[in-house]
Design a protein around this motif. Structure first.
Motif, PDB file in Angstrom:
ATOM      1  N   TYR A 195       0.829  -1.201   0.000  1.00 19.64           N
ATOM      2  CA  TYR A 195       0.000   0.000   0.000  1.00 19.64           C
ATOM      3  C   TYR A 195       0.867   1.256   0.000  1.00 19.64           C
ATOM      4  CZ  TYR A 195      -2.608   3.808   2.121  1.00 19.64           C
ATOM      5  OH  TYR A 195      -3.124   5.039   2.387  1.00 19.64           O
ATOM      6  N   SER A 196       2.042   1.140   0.636  1.00 18.76           N
ATOM      7  CA  SER A 196       2.878   2.319   0.848  1.00 18.76           C
ATOM      8  C   SER A 196       4.352   1.955   0.699  1.00 18.76           C
ATOM      9  CB  SER A 196       2.621   2.839   2.275  1.00 18.76           C
ATOM     10  OG  SER A 196       3.627   3.756   2.659  1.00 18.76           O
ATOM     11  N   PRO A 197       5.177   2.913   0.235  1.00 15.08           N
ATOM     12  CA  PRO A 197       6.622   2.627   0.224  1.00 15.08           C
ATOM     13  C   PRO A 197       7.143   2.316   1.630  1.00 15.08           C
ATOM     14  CG  PRO A 197       6.181   4.948  -0.320  1.00 15.08           C
ATOM     15  CD  PRO A 197       4.869   4.222  -0.373  1.00 15.08           C
ATOM     16  N   LEU A 198       6.473   2.852   2.652  1.00 16.95           N
ATOM     17  CA  LEU A 198       6.890   2.550   4.029  1.00 16.95           C
ATOM     18  C   LEU A 198       6.760   1.059   4.326  1.00 16.95           C
ATOM     19  CD1 LEU A 198       5.200   5.465   5.987  1.00 16.95           C
ATOM     20  CD2 LEU A 198       7.653   5.158   5.562  1.00 16.95           C
ATOM     21  N   ASP A 199       5.776   0.405   3.689  1.00 16.89           N
ATOM     22  CA  ASP A 199       5.605  -1.029   3.906  1.00 16.89           C
ATOM     23  C   ASP A 199       6.734  -1.800   3.224  1.00 16.89           C
ATOM     24  OD1 ASP A 199       3.321  -0.187   5.146  1.00 16.89           O
ATOM     25  OD2 ASP A 199       1.966  -0.787   3.535  1.00 16.89           O
TER      26      ASP A 199
ATOM     27  N   SER B 105       6.356  10.836  -1.065  1.00 16.07           N
ATOM     28  CA  SER B 105       6.325   9.656  -0.199  1.00 16.07           C
ATOM     29  C   SER B 105       7.554   8.794  -0.430  1.00 16.07           C
ATOM     30  CB  SER B 105       5.080   8.812  -0.492  1.00 16.07           C
ATOM     31  OG  SER B 105       3.970   9.620  -0.656  1.00 16.07           O
TER      32      SER B 105
ATOM     33  N   LEU C  11       9.492  -4.215   5.044  1.00 21.06           N
ATOM     34  CA  LEU C  11       9.898  -5.544   4.551  1.00 21.06           C
ATOM     35  C   LEU C  11      11.421  -5.669   4.533  1.00 21.06           C
ATOM     36  CD1 LEU C  11       7.707  -6.462   1.429  1.00 21.06           C
ATOM     37  CD2 LEU C  11       8.087  -7.872   3.448  1.00 21.06           C
TER      38      LEU C  11
ATOM     39  N   THR D 188      10.699   8.159   2.126  1.00 19.76           N
ATOM     40  CA  THR D 188      11.057   6.783   2.474  1.00 19.76           C
ATOM     41  C   THR D 188      12.557   6.540   2.234  1.00 19.76           C
ATOM     42  OG1 THR D 188       8.821   6.091   1.875  1.00 19.76           O
ATOM     43  CG2 THR D 188      10.472   4.357   2.065  1.00 19.76           C
TER      44      THR D 188
END
Ligand code: SF4
Lengths: 99, 373
Positions: free
Chosen positions: B123-127, B153, B131, B157
């Protein structure tokens, strides 16, 4: 990806990395709030604020009425469920359902 | 009139429709050619189809569905590059869901996953960064897509990854910018668009000033619009009023979210992390100077293409595809010979058939409902 989804800032998670918990239609997840933070104010000034979240980043503050209207619209065009599903399914997402 | 009941304020919608008809009629007295208004953003395209706005337009008012859906302009060669990275055994390749079904010459990321590549939807580059933290023995690559709405975003990140010293994270940067592309379109001799409905969320980041040249150099009006059907109707009316008055100004219908100066923190993040690519390829539109972003030298360590020594390759758009003509408003999706035959949402040959924000997918999904409106 391009449509923002409204949520309300419910907790500050980490001041240094500008992470806050935002509740988006019943789902709480960690969101970066750097782009909506007020310079010179602690992040806690954002508590309770409604924001427009794009891919995990709050990009704009919005009025509560506007937020609710946008949520209604997203639900109507079928984008709300798919966004929430993606958010939940997202690999390793720090998201959880709000009970 | 099945759809009008769905408007938040049906009376206001009715008033806007009649006012649009009135102004269009007045414009029609002085010209024979229809007025063409381009909605730049794919989100607007989706709303226009979902609420069957086209079917309620006066005869001399047409929408052209512009190039503002990042998935729809992903060139085949870039998908192939992404697949080449994703196939490496040490790589976890992460992407937004929409991009998984865009066909390259070597198939789609979804097909690469079926064939064993570790491709994951985020959903997000943060996810993606999370990982990388959780899998230090693997290389996590994020397929960074989108306009200025999502570019900050990815930038933030990358800065986070640098601050934490996360060495197994990198991005394949495919961020693009809309301003050079609008300029390129406007510079084409046969570009017949009379005015623009400007993107809401891109403008939330960049503000309204970057559009000034559209009015001052190309004498076309642009109105930045919100995403509600009523926003779009109101913005269309604002454009038509300008066409009627022969004026060209940049107006902001979405002032509740968009400011003239945009979002300074987001712009600062973009500026700090990226530089302009000399040339960037768009599916259907060819190469447009200065329309893409790449990581600045200081952040090259996070560039997946450098890390895995990918040599970018170029693949020509498939012959039967008329995606470029659709994107520039020259034809409607149904006029493409592939539409509904060799190109369908289940088996897309062009990227405009993939995302719900693509004009061809929207036509395909909603055209059956048009007659009922
Ligand atoms: S129908 Fe398919 S090939 Fe034709 S323009 Fe649309 S997406 Fe491109």
């Amino acid at each position: 990806m391009c449509l923002g989804i409204p949520g309300q800032v419910t907790a500050i998670l980490d001041e240094e990395s500008a992470m806050a918990e935002v509740e988006i239609s019943g789902v709480r997840r960690a969101v970066n709030v750097l782009c909506v933070a007020e310079t010179g104010h602690p992040l806690s000034s954002l508590l309770g604020t409604w924001v427009l979240v794009h891919v995990g980043f709050a990009m704009s503050r919005i009025e509560e009425d506007e937020a609710r209207e946008t949520l209604r619209l997203l639900a109507e065009i079928g984008e709300l469920d798919s966004e929430l599903a993606t958010m939940r399914a997202s690999a390793q997402a720090p998201a959880r359902d709000h009970e | 009139m099945r759809f009008v009941d769905e408007f938040r304020d049906p009376e206001l919608a009715d008033r806007l429709f009649s006012e649009i008809a009135r102004v269009a009629e007045r414009i029609g007295r002085t010209r024979t050619r229809p007025v063409t208004v381009m909605e730049v953003c794919g989100g607007h395209t989706h709303t226009i189809f979902r609420y069957a706005l086209e079917s309620r337009m006066p005869e001399n008012v047409e929408f052209a569905h512009g190039p503002g859906c990042p998935v729809c302009v992903l060139p085949m060669g870039r998908i192939d590059d992404a697949i080449a990275i994703a196939r490496r055994p040490e790589v976890i390749f992460t992407t937004f869901g929409d991009a998984m079904r865009v066909p390259g010459a070597q198939g789609t990321l979804l097909q690469a996953r079926a064939a064993g590549a570790d491709v994951r939807m985020v959903y997000s580059p943060l996810d993606a960064l999370a990982l990388a933290r959780a899998n230090p023995e693997r290389q996590v690559v994020f397929f960074a897509l989108g306009f200025e709405t999502t570019a900050p975003s990815t930038a933030l990140t990358v800065l986070r990854a640098a601050a934490e010293g996360i060495g197994n994270f990198s991005i394949m940067c495919q961020h693009i910018t809309i301003i050079p592309t609008l300029r390129a379109l406007l510079s084409q001799d046969d570009f017949r668009v009379d005015g623009f409905i400007g993107p809401g969320h891109v403008s939330m980041v960049i503000g309204t000033r970057p559009y000034d040249f559209i009015a001052s150099e190309f004498h076309r009006p642009l109105v930045v619009a919100g995403f509600e059907p009523l926003d779009i109707l109101q913005s269309l009316l604002m454009v038509l009023r300008q066409v009627d008055a022969c004026t060209a100004r940049i107006e902001n219908q979405y002032a509740r979210v968009v400011y003239a100066d945009g979002n300074p923190a987001a712009m600062a993040a973009i500026d700090r992390v990226y530089e302009t690519r000399p040339a960037c390829e768009w599916r259907g539109l060819g190469t447009i100077a200065g329309s893409g972003l790449s990581l600045r030298p200081a952040w090259r360590a996070f560039d997946a293409e450098q890390r895995f020594a990918v040599i970018p390759h170029h693949v020509a758009d498939p012959g039967a595809c008329r995606c470029g003509d659709v994107l520039t408003g020259r034809i409607r999706p149904t006029q493409c010979p592939a539409f509904g035959t060799s190109c369908t949402p289940d088996c897309p040959s062009g990227a405009l058939m993939v995302s719900s924000e693509g004009a061809c997918a929207a036509y395909y999904q909603y055209q059956g409902q048009k007659g009922a409106a």
